[in-house]
Design a protein around this motif. Structure first.
Motif, mmCIF file in Angstrom:
data_model
loop_
_atom_site.group_PDB
_atom_site.id
_atom_site.type_symbol
_atom_site.label_atom_id
_atom_site.label_comp_id
_atom_site.label_asym_id
_atom_site.label_seq_id
_atom_site.Cartn_x
_atom_site.Cartn_y
_atom_site.Cartn_z
ATOM 1 N N ARG A 95 -37.107 -0.777 -2.228
ATOM 2 C CA ARG A 95 -36.568 -0.223 -3.682
ATOM 3 C C ARG A 95 -37.033 1.043 -4.123
ATOM 4 N NH1 ARG A 95 -37.037 -6.425 -6.390
ATOM 5 N NH2 ARG A 95 -34.765 -6.902 -6.019
ATOM 6 N N SER A 125 -31.352 -6.298 -0.472
ATOM 7 C CA SER A 125 -31.248 -5.262 -1.327
ATOM 8 C C SER A 125 -30.110 -4.248 -1.168
ATOM 9 C CB SER A 125 -32.657 -4.605 -1.279
ATOM 10 O OG SER A 125 -32.728 -3.213 -1.945
ATOM 11 N N SER A 145 -44.959 -3.727 -7.153
ATOM 12 C CA SER A 145 -43.879 -3.706 -8.143
ATOM 13 C C SER A 145 -44.734 -3.188 -9.530
ATOM 14 C CB SER A 145 -43.043 -4.842 -8.298
ATOM 15 O OG SER A 145 -43.908 -5.750 -8.647
ATOM 16 N N LYS A 193 -44.281 0.451 -11.629
ATOM 17 C CA LYS A 193 -43.912 0.265 -13.115
ATOM 18 C C LYS A 193 -44.839 1.219 -13.965
ATOM 19 C CE LYS A 193 -41.685 -2.830 -16.089
ATOM 20 N NZ LYS A 193 -40.775 -4.237 -16.520
ATOM 21 N N TYR A 221 -41.782 -7.784 -11.957
ATOM 22 C CA TYR A 221 -41.658 -8.978 -11.176
ATOM 23 C C TYR A 221 -41.802 -8.706 -9.613
ATOM 24 C CZ TYR A 221 -39.900 -10.658 -15.729
ATOM 25 O OH TYR A 221 -39.746 -10.696 -16.914
ATOM 26 N N TRP A 251 -37.685 -10.262 -8.632
ATOM 27 C CA TRP A 251 -36.570 -9.959 -9.624
ATOM 28 C C TRP A 251 -36.539 -8.598 -9.922
ATOM 29 C CZ3 TRP A 251 -31.828 -11.522 -10.820
ATOM 30 C CH2 TRP A 251 -31.276 -11.046 -12.062
ATOM 31 N N ASP A 252 -35.231 -8.117 -9.989
ATOM 32 C CA ASP A 252 -35.026 -6.604 -10.481
ATOM 33 C C ASP A 252 -33.564 -6.457 -11.203
ATOM 34 O OD1 ASP A 252 -34.264 -3.847 -10.794
ATOM 35 O OD2 ASP A 252 -35.650 -3.432 -9.269
ATOM 36 N N TRP A 253 -33.282 -6.228 -12.109
ATOM 37 C CA TRP A 253 -31.949 -6.126 -12.760
ATOM 38 C C TRP A 253 -31.091 -5.270 -12.146
ATOM 39 C CZ3 TRP A 253 -30.146 -9.629 -16.349
ATOM 40 C CH2 TRP A 253 -31.323 -10.263 -17.235
ATOM 41 N N LYS A 254 -31.700 -4.258 -11.673
ATOM 42 C CA LYS A 254 -30.760 -3.172 -11.009
ATOM 43 C C LYS A 254 -30.469 -3.597 -9.508
ATOM 44 C CE LYS A 254 -32.449 0.939 -13.536
ATOM 45 N NZ LYS A 254 -33.481 2.071 -13.842
ATOM 46 N N ASP A 255 -31.039 -4.535 -8.850
ATOM 47 C CA ASP A 255 -30.908 -4.994 -7.556
ATOM 48 C C ASP A 255 -31.231 -6.544 -7.466
ATOM 49 O OD1 ASP A 255 -30.570 -4.672 -4.695
ATOM 50 O OD2 ASP A 255 -32.841 -4.707 -4.418
ATOM 51 N N PRO A 256 -30.299 -7.303 -8.237
ATOM 52 C CA PRO A 256 -30.537 -8.854 -8.395
ATOM 53 C C PRO A 256 -30.345 -9.720 -7.203
ATOM 54 C CG PRO A 256 -28.283 -8.166 -9.261
ATOM 55 C CD PRO A 256 -28.947 -6.863 -8.730
#
Length: 392
Positions: free
Chosen positions: A20, A44, A296, A300, A365, A368-373
């Motif tokens: 990612r 991914s 991660s 961030k 997280y 978990w990733d909203w852009k890559d769920p």
């Protein structure tokens, strides 16, 4: 055309986080693993290629030839990212060969292994004035007397080769409470052809564990860094981070940066320390020489370590900076944290009220990733299958 990034290991969230971190910059990311089973990183959206290679240990020559053959087909040399300790050992073993075909942060063959090995790491630390827990070697003269007087019980039986030990026993070390238990742990280890050392336990709860996370450029200078504090680990007390927060500790920079620079380290490194609850001294516990579990979180807070490596190795280095403030962000690996919390409460080390209060923080997280769920759903599917098999 951009250099490709070849990520070794897609069956754990470290590899996923590297995929990612690079994919968001439209870098072509090639994920390599030895099996499709459990490789949720393959799902991914940032993967441009997914390759199944020979097993790095069962067929190391085949794995090496696979990587060389792939690199030979590319217009530009790919950047190599080993994302687990066994891959690091493999890269270190064949570093001089791999560097003919790949861009790799480390240039000194054997340094990775020297830093990962507990014996040689302890020697390096002591040479450079960095504290390490008191240690007794198995073959030392007056071994039992030294353990009873210097180390005392309970104490730790730790491997010098952590990846091999974990592969054999599915745990990082043995905690023993008597000479009888110590002798039994040593016998188990030697029967498995594993060398171990005996070490004093530094007093303090798991929140006395701290990390220094840094990237060192090709001149072996720290260019990007931050510090973190562990709150919970799994297995508890002597495990990996499952709930860890970024927090600024300037003392750790003073200890760590000079040490890493003095030994000529290049690339990403994470030094784990434990702060002695009695004295306040920081003791070096180990060094991770590959992308960390906390990647991660580092991303961030603004430290995209894989991208820094890729950028420098492809000729466009990123300007140096560090996080010298408290961001209140935490890394959370929910699955293992739930298992850890159960053990902390069961052993009386934490109360449920303390755990619940800790969750009210912004999180990075593990999976978990909203852009890559989709990788998270793939992981959940794997987990449910395991649970179903156990019930069945």
């Amino acid at each position: 055309m951009k250099n490709k990034a070849v990520v070794l290991g897609a069956n754990y969230y470290i590899g996923l986080s590297v995929i990612r971190c690079l994919g968001i910059y439209d870098i072509p990311v090639v994920a390599v693993d030895y099996s499709k089973q459990g490789t949720y990183g393959f799902h991914s959206k940032y993967c441009s290629e997914r390759l199944i290679a020979p097993h790095y240990k069962k067929d190391s020559e085949g794995y090496l030839n696979f990587l060389i053959d792939y690199a030979k087909k590319q217009d530009k040399p790919p950047v190599l990212f080993p994302c687990a300790d066994p891959y690091i050992e493999f890269v270190d073993k064949y570093l001089s060969t791999l560097r003919q075909y790949y861009l790799i942060t480390q240039t000194e063959q054997g340094l990775y292994t020297k830093v990962m090995n507990k014996d040689t790491l302890n020697d390096l630390a002591l040479q450079h004035g960095v504290l390490v827990p008191e240690t007794v070697e198995i073959g030392d003269e007056n071994f039992k007397e030294k353990v009873e007087e210097l180390i005392k019980f309970p104490c730790l039986v730790k491997p010098t080769d952590s990846p091999a030990f974990v592969s054999t026993f599915r745990q990082k070390l043995f905690k023993v409470y008597s000479m009888e238990e110590l002798e039994s742990a040593i016998k188990k280890s030697t029967d498995a052809n594993l060398h171990v050392i005996v070490q004093r336990i530094i007093p303090g709860f798991d929140d006395h564990m701290h990390t220094f996370d840094a990237y060192l450029n090709q001149n072996a200078k720290v260019t990007h860094w931050t510090t973190c504090q562990k709150f919970r680990q799994f297995p508890i007390n002597f495990g990996a981070s499952v709930y860890t927060g970024q927090k600024y500790f300037p003392d750790l920079y003073e200890i760590s940066a000079k040490f890493l620079e003095d030994i000529g380290f290049k690339g990403f490194a994470e030094i784990e320390f434990k702060k002695d609850a009695s004295t306040g001294d920081f003791y070096l516990i180990e060094i991770n020489v590959r992308t960390t579990n906390l990647n991660s979180l580092l991303f961030k807070v603004g430290l995209n370590m894989p991208f820094f490596a890729y950028s420098e190795l492809t000729g466009d280095p990123v300007e140096s900076y560090a996080i010298k403030e408290n961001t209140n962000l935490v890394f959370w690996y929910a699955y293992e944290d739930i298992l850890a919390v159960r053990e902390y409460i069961k052993t009386g080390q934490l109360k449920m009220s303390q755990v619940l209060k800790s969750y009210f923080k912004p999180k990075a997280y593990a999976i978990w990733d909203w852009k890559d769920p989709i990788p998270a759903f793939a992981f959940l599917g794997q987990l449910l299958c395991k649970i179903f098999k156990k019930i069945k």
